[in-house]
Structures are given as structure tokens and as C-alpha cells.
Design a protein around this motif. Structure first.
Motif, PDB file in Angstrom:
ATOM      1  N   ALA A  16      32.865  18.955 -46.588  1.00 58.92           N
ATOM      2  CA  ALA A  16      31.560  19.272 -47.129  1.00 58.92           C
ATOM      3  C   ALA A  16      30.685  19.834 -46.055  1.00 58.92           C
ATOM      4  N   THR A  20      33.304  27.428 -45.116  1.00 61.54           N
ATOM      5  CA  THR A  20      32.806  28.419 -46.029  1.00 61.54           C
ATOM      6  C   THR A  20      33.091  29.762 -45.422  1.00 61.54           C
ATOM      7  N   LYS A  57      25.534  26.639 -62.368  1.00 58.81           N
ATOM      8  CA  LYS A  57      25.621  25.522 -61.436  1.00 58.81           C
ATOM      9  C   LYS A  57      24.245  24.945 -61.176  1.00 58.81           C
ATOM     10  N   THR A  59      21.889  22.742 -58.891  1.00 54.15           N
ATOM     11  CA  THR A  59      21.925  22.316 -57.510  1.00 54.15           C
ATOM     12  C   THR A  59      20.639  21.620 -57.131  1.00 54.15           C
ATOM     13  N   SER A 100      25.632  28.050 -48.398  1.00 51.85           N
ATOM     14  CA  SER A 100      26.875  27.386 -48.800  1.00 51.85           C
ATOM     15  C   SER A 100      27.233  26.408 -47.688  1.00 51.85           C
ATOM     16  N   ASP A 102      29.256  24.483 -46.255  1.00 47.48           N
ATOM     17  CA  ASP A 102      30.598  24.003 -45.935  1.00 47.48           C
ATOM     18  C   ASP A 102      31.163  24.841 -44.800  1.00 47.48           C
ATOM     19  N   LYS A 143      28.000  27.376 -54.137  1.00 47.58           N
ATOM     20  CA  LYS A 143      29.237  27.979 -53.680  1.00 47.58           C
ATOM     21  C   LYS A 143      28.933  29.350 -53.079  1.00 47.58           C
ATOM     22  N   GLN A 214      38.400  32.303 -48.867  1.00 46.84           N
ATOM     23  CA  GLN A 214      37.323  32.106 -49.825  1.00 46.84           C
ATOM     24  C   GLN A 214      36.984  33.391 -50.568  1.00 46.84           C
ATOM     25  N   ALA A 236      37.608  29.045 -54.392  1.00 52.11           N
ATOM     26  CA  ALA A 236      36.163  28.967 -54.562  1.00 52.11           C
ATOM     27  C   ALA A 236      35.516  28.106 -53.489  1.00 52.11           C
ATOM     28  N   ASP A 237      36.274  27.162 -52.957  1.00 49.49           N
ATOM     29  CA  ASP A 237      35.707  26.179 -52.033  1.00 49.49           C
ATOM     30  C   ASP A 237      36.625  26.013 -50.831  1.00 49.49           C
ATOM     31  N   ASN A 239      36.488  23.758 -48.630  1.00 52.61           N
ATOM     32  CA  ASN A 239      36.840  22.343 -48.466  1.00 52.61           C
ATOM     33  C   ASN A 239      38.171  22.035 -49.145  1.00 52.61           C
ATOM     34  N   ASN A 240      38.285  22.498 -50.380  1.00 55.06           N
ATOM     35  CA  ASN A 240      39.527  22.266 -51.117  1.00 55.06           C
ATOM     36  C   ASN A 240      40.686  23.008 -50.470  1.00 55.06           C
TER      37      ASN A 240
END
Length: 332
Positions: A16, A20, A57, A59, A100, A102, A143, A214, A236-237, A239-240
Motif C-alpha cells: 500500500a 505504482t 471509485k 475515495t 496513487s 503505492d 488507482k 501497471q 491495475a494495482d 501492490n497486487n
């Protein structure tokens, strides 16, 4: 622009916090999201918060109420240009900034105090801008691939998210002058499992391998153009994406190397491949709604001051240390 005590908890925070899409120029592509950040907590306090909807989204963002950057308020009486956003910002007393979070050390999350804070060198810049204008700062996290729509439709006043200059961005957004060219010697590379680093050292080694990048980033462009024999998968992320590499679901993740260095410090199971993309960094830009030249002219006054004083490098150095300390000490 945070990471481990307990593996799962640490991964959540690190991811988190840390990445990015970054950016830069390749011989074929002109930049993107790039890393350079510092670590002071400048953008949020729990005093004011609201929920913003960007696309689909929702936020939550927070605003810092006090001048925490040391910036002197600018005399804006001579600022000219088109658009009314600057006037509305000054009237409302708040400037909204999409990011973003991350992508350490540029923008990431610090929850070590028990409160969510958006930190990093880009966030230090955002706070410096707000203080220079004499307004509060409201960070709108989202994102990376949602930032363009938020800016072009005017849902936020500006975006600071490791955005490097590209012609496509210049067509769709009003861009500031360049800042933060502190990582020209870093470059763009690929993070892999340490146990695979000896086997993934050249472009040919990535033939048939699954490389993540990304969506909407320069990393995606670099991977598809310079590693055409690899299986490039947009994500998209970030982190994932990092989790997929760690768990063996993907072979690599393309990142700005400044970000990658922070990542592997926190996660000993990861390493940076010897392979590097052709890349040249010129620095990053702030994105605003097309036609808002009056606002961008004001932002350029701040950017010039930041560049002249060498502030961004100072912020980046602090952010790197903060990110590393969070990676070792913070438990989500």
C-alpha cells in the motif's frame, strides 16, 4: 512513492505504500511515472476528511490545515492565464490533489501513528504548493489509471503521482514545468524472485515469461516494446502485482528502480534483475485540467522555487529513509 513485520501484514502495508507505475523515457517512449520522494508526513491530518467519488471509485481524502512545509505564501497578483480553477481554489481555501499512494518513495501510506497519512516527496511538493497558495491540501487517493479521468474531467485540481511528460498527457492535460530530475541514474528494471535472479538477466531470458506492469504507465510501454517475446500483463494495482511475483504467479514486475530498491530492502525474497530498459529521465510534471493555464502558471512559480532550492532531492532522501524504516518496523 512500510512493509513487514508479519509477512501478510507487512505485505499489505508495504504494497500500500510503495509502488505504482513509475516513469521515464525510453528511446521509443517519452516518460511516465517515476520515483523520487521524501519522507516527511505532509499531506494529511484527521482534522478534515470527506469522501470523493472519482469515476466509480469512492475515495476518502484528508486535508492538512496548517503550513507544515515552511513555504512562504506567494504574491499571485501578477498571475495571468485562462481558466477559473485558481480563483475557485483561493476562494474555497482548498486545493485537491489526486495521487496513487503505492509508489514509494514518491507517494505512499504511513499508518504507523494509527492514522492514515499520505507521505513521500510528491506529497511534500503538494503540501508546499498548498502552503504557497495559502490554502489547505486535500489528497484524493485513487488507482493510477484513474488519475487521467479525474484530471481531464475536473474532479480534482491537480495530480501529482510520479507523472513524467509524455505527448499523450500533454494533449489531454495542462502540464506544469518539469521538476524532480533526481533519479536519472536509476532507470527502469524488473523485480524478480531472488532465487530466479541468476536465470533472468537478459532480454532473451524473459522470453515466454509473465511480466507485470501497471496499466497506463510507462513501465507497460517499456515492457511491451523492449521485451516483445515476454508475456506482458497489465495490472491495475502494483501492490497486487508484487504479491503475484512473491507467490510465484508471475515472473517479474517492471518498476522504476528507485522504487524497486526500496521494495527489495523490505522483502528479502525479491531482487532486481540485471536487465535494464533503455531509459532516460527528465523529471516529472503536475497534471491539471486542459486549458487551466492560470492555475498552471501559479504552480510553475512554485516548481521554479522548488527546483532552485533543490527541495525535491531533500524530500526524496527523507522519503526513502521513511519507507525503509516502515518496511522494517511497521506492523499493519
Amino acid at each position: 512513492m512500510k512493509k513487514s513485520m508479519k509477512l501478510v501484514a507487512a505485505l499489505t502495508l508495504v504494497f500500500a505504500t510503495m509502488f505504482t507505475a513509475c516513469s521515464g523515457n525510453s528511446t521509443k517512449t517519452e516518460s511516465s511515472k517515476s520515483a523520487t520522494k521524501t519522507g516527511s508526513v505532509t499531506t494529511s491530518s484527521a482534522k478534515t476528511s470527506n469522501t470523493n467519488t472519482v469515476g466509480s471509485k469512492s475515495t476518502t481524502s484528508t486535508a492538512a490545515a496548517d503550513n507544515s512545509s515552511g513555504a512562504a505564501k506567494l504574491d499571485l497578483s501578477s498571475i495571468t492565464g485562462e481558466g477559473d480553477k485558481l480563483d475557485k481554489i483561493l476562494q474555497a481555501g482548498v486545493i485537491t490533489c489526486a495521487t496513487s499512494p503505492d509508489f514509494a518513495p514518491n507517494e505512499f501510506i504511513d499508518i504507523s501513528s494509527g492514522e492514515t497519512k499520505y507521505v513521500g516527496c510528491d506529497m511534500d511538493l503538494a503540501q508546499y504548493i498548498a502552503d504557497s497558495l495559502g490554502v489547505k491540501l486535500e489528497i484524493v487517493p485513487m488507482k493510477f489509471d484513474a488519475i487521467k479521468a479525474a484530471v481531464t474531467t475536473g474532479q480534482v485540481d491537480m495530480a501529482i503521482a510520479g507523472l513524467a511528460y509524455t505527448e499523450e498527457r500533454a494533449k489531454n492535460m495542462q502540464l506544469s514545468d518539469l521538476f524532480g530530475n533526481t533519479d536519472a541514474d536509476e532507470g527502469q528494471g524488473i523485480v524478480v524472485l531472488k532465487e530466479n535472479a541468476d536465470k533472468l538477466k537478459t532480454a532473451d531470458d524473459f522470453t515466454g515469461k509473465t511480466i507485470l506492469a501497471q496499466n497506463g504507465s510507462v513501465q507497460l510501454d517499456l515492457t511491451t516494446t523492449q521485451l516483445p517475446k515476454a508475456n506482458c500483463t497489465p495490472i491495475a494495482d502494483v501492490n497486487n502485482g508484487a504479491m503475484e511475483v512473491i507467490t510465484g504467479q508471475a515472473d517479474g514486475l517492471t518498476l522504476d528502480l528507485a522504487v524497486a530498491k526500496v521494495l527489495i530492502t523490505a522483502h528479502k525474497e525479491l531482487a532486481i534483475s540485471d536487465f535494464k530498459f533503455e531509459y532516460e529521465s527528465k523529471g516529472n510534471v503536475i497534471g491539471c485540467t486542459k486549458g487551466e493555464t492560470k492555475l498552471v502558471n501559479a504552480l510553475n512559480m512554485v516548481v521554479k522555487e522548488v527546483n532552485d532550492k533543490g527541495l525535491y532531492k531533500q524530500w526524496k532522501d527523507k522519503a526513502v529513509e521513511l519507507a525503509k524504516s516502515l518496511g522494517v518496523e511497521v506492523n499493519n
